[in-house]
Design a protein around this motif. Sequence first.
Motif, mmCIF file in Angstrom:
data_model
loop_
_atom_site.group_PDB
_atom_site.id
_atom_site.type_symbol
_atom_site.label_atom_id
_atom_site.label_comp_id
_atom_site.label_asym_id
_atom_site.label_seq_id
_atom_site.Cartn_x
_atom_site.Cartn_y
_atom_site.Cartn_z
ATOM 1 N N LEU A 252 9.262 1.690 -9.563
ATOM 2 C CA LEU A 252 9.478 3.059 -9.095
ATOM 3 C C LEU A 252 10.644 3.724 -9.824
ATOM 4 N N THR A 253 11.753 3.026 -9.964
ATOM 5 C CA THR A 253 12.891 3.651 -10.630
ATOM 6 C C THR A 253 12.603 3.895 -12.110
ATOM 7 N N ASP A 254 11.847 2.995 -12.730
ATOM 8 C CA ASP A 254 11.462 3.225 -14.127
ATOM 9 C C ASP A 254 10.546 4.427 -14.254
ATOM 10 N N ARG A 255 9.596 4.566 -13.347
ATOM 11 C CA ARG A 255 8.675 5.699 -13.408
ATOM 12 C C ARG A 255 9.444 7.009 -13.279
ATOM 13 N N ALA B 33 0.838 -1.205 0.000
ATOM 14 C CA ALA B 33 0.000 0.000 0.000
ATOM 15 C C ALA B 33 0.874 1.258 0.000
ATOM 16 N N ALA B 34 1.936 1.233 0.791
ATOM 17 C CA ALA B 34 2.857 2.376 0.820
ATOM 18 C C ALA B 34 3.489 2.579 -0.556
ATOM 19 N N TRP B 35 3.891 1.480 -1.186
ATOM 20 C CA TRP B 35 4.483 1.572 -2.517
ATOM 21 C C TRP B 35 3.492 2.179 -3.513
ATOM 22 N N LEU B 36 2.221 1.793 -3.421
ATOM 23 C CA LEU B 36 1.214 2.364 -4.322
ATOM 24 C C LEU B 36 1.067 3.867 -4.109
ATOM 25 N N VAL B 37 1.106 4.297 -2.872
ATOM 26 C CA VAL B 37 1.057 5.736 -2.585
ATOM 27 C C VAL B 37 2.249 6.423 -3.253
ATOM 28 N N ILE B 38 3.418 5.821 -3.120
ATOM 29 C CA ILE B 38 4.626 6.400 -3.712
ATOM 30 C C ILE B 38 4.501 6.446 -5.232
ATOM 31 N N GLN B 39 4.066 5.334 -5.848
ATOM 32 C CA GLN B 39 3.922 5.269 -7.303
ATOM 33 C C GLN B 39 2.973 6.337 -7.835
ATOM 34 N N HIS B 40 1.970 6.678 -7.042
ATOM 35 C CA HIS B 40 0.967 7.647 -7.487
ATOM 36 C C HIS B 40 1.277 9.079 -7.059
ATOM 37 N N SER B 41 2.401 9.287 -6.410
ATOM 38 C CA SER B 41 2.768 10.642 -5.963
ATOM 39 C C SER B 41 3.569 11.356 -7.049
ATOM 40 N N ILE B 42 3.087 11.275 -8.266
ATOM 41 C CA ILE B 42 3.824 11.770 -9.430
ATOM 42 C C ILE B 42 4.045 13.283 -9.409
ATOM 43 N N GLY B 43 3.280 13.994 -8.633
ATOM 44 C CA GLY B 43 3.448 15.433 -8.515
ATOM 45 C C GLY B 43 4.449 15.827 -7.433
ATOM 46 N N PRO C 190 8.189 15.007 -7.052
ATOM 47 C CA PRO C 190 9.455 14.388 -7.477
ATOM 48 C C PRO C 190 10.439 14.111 -6.336
ATOM 49 N N GLN C 191 10.598 15.043 -5.425
ATOM 50 C CA GLN C 191 11.583 14.845 -4.337
ATOM 51 C C GLN C 191 11.169 13.682 -3.442
ATOM 52 N N PHE C 192 9.886 13.584 -3.168
ATOM 53 C CA PHE C 192 9.385 12.489 -2.336
ATOM 54 C C PHE C 192 9.618 11.148 -3.032
ATOM 55 N N MET C 193 9.296 11.066 -4.322
ATOM 56 C CA MET C 193 9.485 9.810 -5.045
ATOM 57 C C MET C 193 10.962 9.410 -5.062
ATOM 58 N N LYS C 194 11.833 10.369 -5.280
ATOM 59 C CA LYS C 194 13.270 10.076 -5.321
ATOM 60 C C LYS C 194 13.782 9.646 -3.941
ATOM 61 N N LYS C 195 13.317 10.318 -2.905
ATOM 62 C CA LYS C 195 13.677 9.954 -1.530
ATOM 63 C C LYS C 195 13.260 8.514 -1.262
ATOM 64 N N CYS C 196 12.040 8.186 -1.646
ATOM 65 C CA CYS C 196 11.515 6.838 -1.406
ATOM 66 C C CYS C 196 12.256 5.796 -2.231
ATOM 67 N N ALA C 197 12.676 6.152 -3.438
ATOM 68 C CA ALA C 197 13.429 5.209 -4.270
ATOM 69 C C ALA C 197 14.737 4.825 -3.570
ATOM 70 N N PHE D 217 9.791 10.027 -16.145
ATOM 71 C CA PHE D 217 9.464 11.428 -15.865
ATOM 72 C C PHE D 217 10.666 12.341 -16.086
ATOM 73 N N GLU D 218 11.873 11.820 -15.879
ATOM 74 C CA GLU D 218 13.080 12.620 -16.083
ATOM 75 C C GLU D 218 13.571 12.565 -17.528
ATOM 76 N N GLY D 219 12.869 11.831 -18.381
ATOM 77 C CA GLY D 219 13.248 11.734 -19.780
ATOM 78 C C GLY D 219 14.434 10.813 -20.020
ATOM 79 N N LYS D 220 14.669 9.886 -19.105
ATOM 80 C CA LYS D 220 15.786 8.943 -19.213
ATOM 81 C C LYS D 220 15.254 7.558 -19.586
ATOM 82 N N PRO D 221 16.121 6.698 -20.130
ATOM 83 C CA PRO D 221 15.678 5.332 -20.444
ATOM 84 C C PRO D 221 15.386 4.542 -19.169
#
Length: 162
Positions: free
Chosen positions: A73-76, A34-44, A46-53, A80-84
């Motif tokens: 998560l790392t792919d997402r 459930a926590a991972w799903l929250v992280i995956q959907h926190s697309i707005g 960026p700092q939080f997603m990167k911290k969690c990664a 978003f950063e325009g990287k492969p």
Amino acid sequence: MKELHNENAKILNDIIDAFGYPTIDKVGKEANEAAWLVIQHSIGQPQFMKKCAKLLEIAVSESKADSKSLAYLTDRIAVFEGKPQLNGTQFDWDENGNLSPNLFDELNKVNERRKSIGLNTLEEQTEILRRQVIDENQSPPKDFEKRKQEIEQWKKNVGWTK
């Protein structure tokens, strides 16, 4: 949805700051997912997603979280950063109206990584998702270029790109 995702991210961030990353051994498999799903959907956020990664990477290295969660998560974040992406988990509509993987690393390497964490090949996953799109009557955006421009503008506004 945006407000809900941002609020959930704020709550989870406060929990992480107080107790650390919600690993399986701390909160159980269901709450960890459930926590991972929250992280995956926190697309707005960026700092939080990167911290969690970073925290999730540590948890996976300690066998306290699922490596598939880290792959997604790392792919997402990469998309978003325009990287492969390294694992080929993120898909979107292409200019031909097909659901296709976003930009990814060399196919053989992607498939090796996918196999190592128990995922099927990228080719198999693409076929599955394209069938699902047909079964669910989903359709591509009517104006691909406009949608692409809107996504790029959103990425800049949110802080994923400059």
